[in-house]
Design a protein around this motif. Structure first.
Motif, short mmCIF file in Angstrom:
data_model
loop_
_atom_site.label_atom_id
_atom_site.label_comp_id
_atom_site.label_asym_id
_atom_site.label_seq_id
_atom_site.Cartn_x
_atom_site.Cartn_y
_atom_site.Cartn_z
N GLU A 145 0.70 -1.36 -0.14
CA GLU A 145 0.03 -0.15 0.01
C GLU A 145 0.93 1.12 -0.07
OE1 GLU A 145 -3.50 2.18 0.11
OE2 GLU A 145 -2.92 -0.01 -0.44
N ARG A 146 1.90 1.32 0.73
CA ARG A 146 2.80 2.24 0.94
C ARG A 146 3.34 2.66 -0.37
NH1 ARG A 146 8.39 2.43 4.28
NH2 ARG A 146 8.96 1.18 2.38
N ARG A 147 3.70 1.66 -1.02
CA ARG A 147 4.51 1.80 -2.66
C ARG A 147 3.34 2.10 -3.34
NH1 ARG A 147 8.24 -3.63 -3.22
NH2 ARG A 147 9.87 -2.76 -1.60
N GLU A 148 2.12 1.65 -3.52
CA GLU A 148 0.99 2.09 -4.37
C GLU A 148 0.88 3.24 -4.29
OE1 GLU A 148 -2.08 1.79 -6.98
OE2 GLU A 148 -0.48 0.32 -6.52
N LEU A 171 -16.50 -13.23 7.50
CA LEU A 171 -17.12 -12.75 6.24
C LEU A 171 -16.00 -12.11 5.73
CD1 LEU A 171 -20.19 -11.04 8.01
CD2 LEU A 171 -20.26 -13.49 6.66
N ALA A 172 -15.87 -12.27 4.45
CA ALA A 172 -14.58 -11.94 3.63
C ALA A 172 -14.75 -10.37 3.40
CB ALA A 172 -14.66 -12.74 2.34
N ARG A 173 -16.09 -9.91 3.29
CA ARG A 173 -16.28 -8.55 3.07
C ARG A 173 -15.95 -7.92 4.12
NH1 ARG A 173 -20.17 -5.61 4.41
NH2 ARG A 173 -21.61 -7.46 4.95
N VAL A 174 -16.20 -8.31 5.25
CA VAL A 174 -16.01 -7.44 6.61
C VAL A 174 -14.35 -7.63 6.82
CG1 VAL A 174 -16.04 -7.57 8.77
CG2 VAL A 174 -18.36 -7.99 7.44
N HIS A 175 -13.74 -8.73 6.35
CA HIS A 175 -12.11 -8.81 6.68
C HIS A 175 -11.50 -7.97 5.82
CE1 HIS A 175 -8.09 -10.48 6.74
NE2 HIS A 175 -8.58 -10.40 5.22
N ALA A 182 -8.24 -3.16 5.24
CA ALA A 182 -7.82 -2.02 4.58
C ALA A 182 -7.91 -0.75 5.40
CB ALA A 182 -8.92 -1.69 3.47
N ALA A 183 -8.79 -0.81 6.35
CA ALA A 183 -8.79 0.45 7.40
C ALA A 183 -7.59 0.41 8.33
CB ALA A 183 -9.72 -0.04 8.15
N LEU A 216 -0.69 4.03 7.76
CA LEU A 216 0.16 4.86 6.80
C LEU A 216 -0.18 6.30 6.69
CD1 LEU A 216 0.31 2.33 4.04
CD2 LEU A 216 2.20 2.76 5.80
N SER A 217 -1.34 6.71 7.47
CA SER A 217 -1.83 8.07 7.34
C SER A 217 -1.22 8.90 8.34
CB SER A 217 -3.39 7.95 7.32
OG SER A 217 -3.76 7.41 6.32
#
Length: 946
Positions: free
Chosen positions: A842-845, A928-932, A937-938, A944-945
């Motif tokens: 994510e940092r590279r992205e 749950l894959a969506r919750v994971h 991501a959070a 990184l923020s």
């Protein structure tokens, strides 16, 4: 013998055709034959029916369901009435004999308290088989069964009741091996123990009983109110152990390891394993069992073990008693694993040179699942040890729990039938029967290499411990016990009455041993332990680790040429071997990695570690569920021919003079198998022993072994262990039971440099961590959070040079990317394991340059100096700890204050780390894959923020 014996004699000569065709007629029309024969045929077992079927040509079913089928071919003419009657008598007599072999133990006289009188069973009544009182003295042809050609029913019953319904009750007819059944039958029938011992042997048994009895009486008098979990009521245990050990030594056994609970341990320590009485009495007085200059917490005296070398009739034998906690039966797999290691060290393919004796309480044997797990391992290729002798000290009560509440079967031993072990129930108040059963059991083990069980039915004279009042809950039992003479007194009286050992001789035996006890008691006042034995023998040359030893770099690198040699071996398929096409592509990929020296993945790094250790002369042992292939199809350490299913292990084909690796797919067990591997690693410090959980989450099924042995064994018992745990770990959306190896639990157990805990990010570091296990001059358990998705992650690779000369293990890995100058970095993220690659990607992205990422590879012992060096350049940056586990899991609560101490020592702007990760949760992960995905991501975004 099985049911085939019932008809064996009758199926000879003129009777054979008649009986076989009569049986064929019964198959077709049950009501068309004489009722007596119909009853006999219906009661036959499968083996007997198969004999009749072979003779008649008829097919059979357990119970005919159709009654109007035409009759079979016309039967042969019946023999004369006298022959028919004699044949029927023979079959009836043989069925009666078989009934006693199967059920005689139900009427055996096993209870010394006489509170549980055997019930009469109709199967053992001769009238069930058509014999009346008028038939009792008529000779019947039995063709050598019971050692006679003919016998009356009365004589048959006398032999059967003495053999099967006396003070030994035998369960063996559940065994499927005819040779094993015949062996036991030949040694039981005729009750040979009634005349098995001469005058000298009886005197020896009395002496052994006297030592057991006098020791307990002395301790009760001298150490009033002290817990010792005495053997009173079960003193026959000591003669039984002597008999087992002597018989095993005579059979060629050179090493015996004993595992037992606390009841009777002190007696066993001094009277069997020969711990000096003066040392034990010193511990009773409050002294430590270890020298003052040796670190460790120690343990209560009835958990400790010891070892000794003894000579029995010219046979040298090493005898040890394994220390263990109060977690009953947890020591069973540990002892068996230790014995397997000794056998492997001796190259004992016959499994006859070493043996385990496992002692149990009745309630624990029936109640603890690890008993079954240990039995289940007994005949498996990776775990067999030629059979253990199990000795159950059956007090007929648990703490306060009676058998009706303790187990569901007839006996506490019923679980042993699952592996077809013979079971010898014996009355503990008959020492000669006990010794006979002990010898028989050991001889059986030596002959057939299988487990055997002795159920020594006795009682517990005091309560669960010497301070507890048992009459609160068992008043009738303890009223009976109070009025009962001791086993030693009963036996001494019996020997005096028969003229074998006079009362005066018996008293002299007691007086001599009591004087020995008194002398030891006086000597204990000044006794001091002058050495510890834990770094002797196979452990000679190893030392105790210091804090500096844990932090210094070890020589774990391997020469490049050696790495390439191993690489060639593991990537070259054998000739004329039908290898799976997918695996062939994997081998080709490995060959490319080795040739280019780039992109070494996790499984290849592991194989290189194994192979180089083997070339250095170290054996490797890996076990676990599906570990040959690997849960995630990453290892493929054992290749399977797709045509004939032959096996090939590349790691065993590197060089002609290498050590070997053994990789075993384990039974579906955690606590049993982990206990076994712990015991194996205890026995041989030169072997890299690893246990892999299918998923790290499942290791909590072995929590007793982890808590009571792995984490604390060294400090409690002065026993090092270098066992390595591989625990797949990582949050990838696979739900609560396939995400977390519970890192936090291992970290909570860490103290006093008791083990090493890592969550590694590179194959090279994994390589060095494995080799470090054997390159140190001490041994510690290694707990590794191993990856799942990283097994094939394009970034989770290492160059071969990171394993070659000049490389080493990295406790902390600093920032590797080109980011802003340290003074411009606003945040340092410290993390461990898989989340690093999420952060890195994510940092590279996002092109972030002012956030540095530092990896903590080893949690414990905590590398404070190396972490401080990695953080030192970032004097102005804030520091966060990022993990993917919930806040109450993972490493946060362990590292929080430790990172704070590092930051304070560094003197930078940051004084404390801040937590970034999932919120605290009762479940370790969402299903749950969506919750994971959203949670992951959070936490990455927050870390990184700036």
């Amino acid at each position: 013998m099985a049911g085939v014996d019932i008809i064996a004699t009758a199926m000879n000569g003129a009777n054979a055709q008649f009986i076989a065709q009569l049986y064929a007629k019964w198959i077709s029309a049950p009501h068309s034959v004489d009722p007596d024969f119909a009853v006999l045929f219906a009661s036959l077992d499968d083996e007997a029916r198969s004999v009749l079927t072979d003779a008649s040509g008829a097919s059979w079913a357990p119970r005919p369901a159709v009654f109007d089928v035409p009759e079979a071919a016309k039967p042969a003419p019946a023999p004369a009435a006298g022959t028919r009657a004699a044949t029927l008598d023979s079959i009836r007599a043989l069925m009666l004999i078989r009934a006693y072999r199967v059920r005689g133990h139900l009427e055996a006289q096993l209870d010394p308290l006489h509170l549980r009188q055997p019930r009469q069973h109709t199967e053992l009544d001769p009238t069930t088989y058509g014999f009346s009182e008028a038939d009792m003295d008529r000779p019947i042809f039995i063709d050598g069964v019971l050692g006679r050609d003919t016998a009356t029913v009365r004589e048959i019953l006398a032999i059967l009741r003495a053999s099967y319904c006396g003070e030994i009750g035998v369960e063996f007819m559940h065994i499927q091996d005819p040779a094993q059944k015949s062996w036991i039958q030949q040694r039981i029938e005729g009750a040979p123990w009634l005349a098995a011992f001469g005058r000298e042997e009886k005197a020896t048994i009395l002496r052994q009983l006297t030592e057991a009895d006098s020791f307990e009486t002395f301790c009760q008098r001298r150490y009033v109110g002290t817990k010792r979990f005495g053997l009173e009521g079960g003193e026959s245990t000591i003669p039984a152990l002597h008999a087992i050990i002597e018989t095993a030594a005579k059979g060629g056994v050179k090493e015996i390891a004993i595992g037992m609970p606390h009841r009777g341990r002190l007696n066993t320590l001094v009277n069997i394993v020969q711990k000096p009485l003066v040392a034990l009495f010193s511990e009773f007085g409050g002294a430590s069992a270890k020298p003052e200059d040796v670190e460790g917490s120690g343990d209560v005296k009835y958990h400790l073990g010891t070892s000794t070398d003894i000579t029995i009739n010219g046979n040298q034998l090493h005898l040890s008693l394994q220390p263990n906690p109060s977690h009953l039966e947890a020591v069973d797999p540990v002892v068996v694993g230790k014995i397997r290691a000794r056998m492997d060290m001796m190259g004992d393919a016959t499994r006859r040179n070493a043996m385990a004796i496992l002692m149990h309480g009745d309630a624990a044997f029936a109640g603890q699942g690890v008993v079954y797990e240990t039995l289940a391992m007994s005949q498996l290729i990776g775990y067999r040890t030629g059979g253990s002798v199990h000795l159950i000290v059956n007090n007929q009560i648990g703490f306060t729990t009676v058998p009706a509440h303790a187990f569901s079967g007839l006996y506490c031993t019923d679980v042993a039938k699952a592996v077809q072990s013979p079971i010898l129930h014996v009355n503990g108040d008959n020492p000669e029967a006990v010794v006979f059963a002990a010898r028989l059991a050991t001889e059986f083990r030596m002959e057939f290499a299988v487990d055997v069980v002795i159920d020594l039915v006795c009682y517990r004279r005091h309560g669960h411990n010497e301070n507890e009042e048992p009459a609160f809950t068992q008043p009738i039992m303890y009223k009976a016990i109070k009025s009962l003479k001791t086993t030693r007194a009963l036996y001494a009286d019996a020997l005096a009455a028969e003229g074998s050992v006079s009362a005066e001789q018996a008293q002299a035996i007691a007086d001599n041993y009591n004087q020995t006890l008194e002398d030891a008691y006086k000597g204990a006042q000044a006794y001091k332990v002058n050495k510890a034995d834990w770094l002797e023998g196979h452990w000679s040359g190893l030392g105790q680790a210091s804090e500096e030893d844990e932090q210094e770099e070890q020589a774990t690198a391997a020469p490049l040429e050696q790495l390439r040699e191993v690489g060639k071996g593991i990537s070259t398929p054998p000739e004329n071997f039908d290898i799976n096409s997918k695996i062939l592509r994997q081998l080709e990929a490995k060959r490319q990695m080795i040739e280019t020296g780039e992109g070494i993945d996790w499984a290849t790094g592991e194989a290189l570690a194994f192979g180089t250790l083997m070339l250095d002369g170290h054996r490797v042992r890996l076990s676990g569920e599906d570990c040959q292939r690997g849960t995630f199809s990453q290892r493929h350490a054992v290749l399977i021919d797709q045509t004939n299913q032959n096996e090939y292990t590349p790691l065993n084909n590197i060089s002609t003079d290498q050590a070997r690796i053994e990789i075993f797919n384990s039974l579906l067990s955690e606590v049993g198998v982990l206990g076994f591997e712990y015991g194996y690693a205890l026995a041989d410090p030169s072997v890299l022993v690893l246990w892999e959980a299918q998923f790290g989450d499942f290791a909590n099924g072995a929590q007793v072994i982890i808590d009571q042995f792995l984490a604390s064994g060294e400090t409690k018992w002065l026993r090092m262990c270098g066992l390595t745990l591989l625990l797949p770990h990582g949050h990838e959306g696979q739900g609560p039971e396939h995400s977390s190896a519970r890192l936090e639990r291992y970290l909570q157990l860490c103290a006093e440099r008791n083990m090493t805990v890592c969550n590694l990010t590179t194959p090279a570091n994994y390589f060095h961590a494995l080799r470090r296990q054997l390159k140190r001059n001490f041994r510690k358990p290694l707990v590794l959070m191993t990856p799942k998705s990283l097994l094939r992650h394009k970034l989770a690779v290492s160059p071969l040079s990171d394993m070659a000369t000049g490389s080493g293990f990295k406790y902390v890995i600093p920032e590797i990317d080109k980011i802003a100058a340290p003074a411009q970095v606003k945040r340092v993220v410290i993390c461990s394991g898989k989340v690093y690659y999420d952060l890195l990607a994510e940092r590279r992205e996002r092109g972030i340059k002012n956030v540095a990422i530092v990896r903590l590879e080893q949690f414990y012992p905590f590398p404070a100096r190396k972490l401080q060096a990695a953080l030192a350049p970032y004097t102005k940056a804030e520091v966060v700890w990022c993990q993917e586990e919930p806040e109450n899991n993972g490493g946060w609560t362990f590292v929080d204050r430790k990172i704070e101490a590092v930051l304070i020592a560094a003197g930078g702007a940051a004084k404390r780390p801040r937590y970034v990760g999932r919120a605290a949760a009762a479940s370790p992960a969402t299903g749950l894959a969506r919750v994971h995905a959203a949670e992951q991501a959070a936490l990455v975004n927050e870390a990184l923020s700036v």
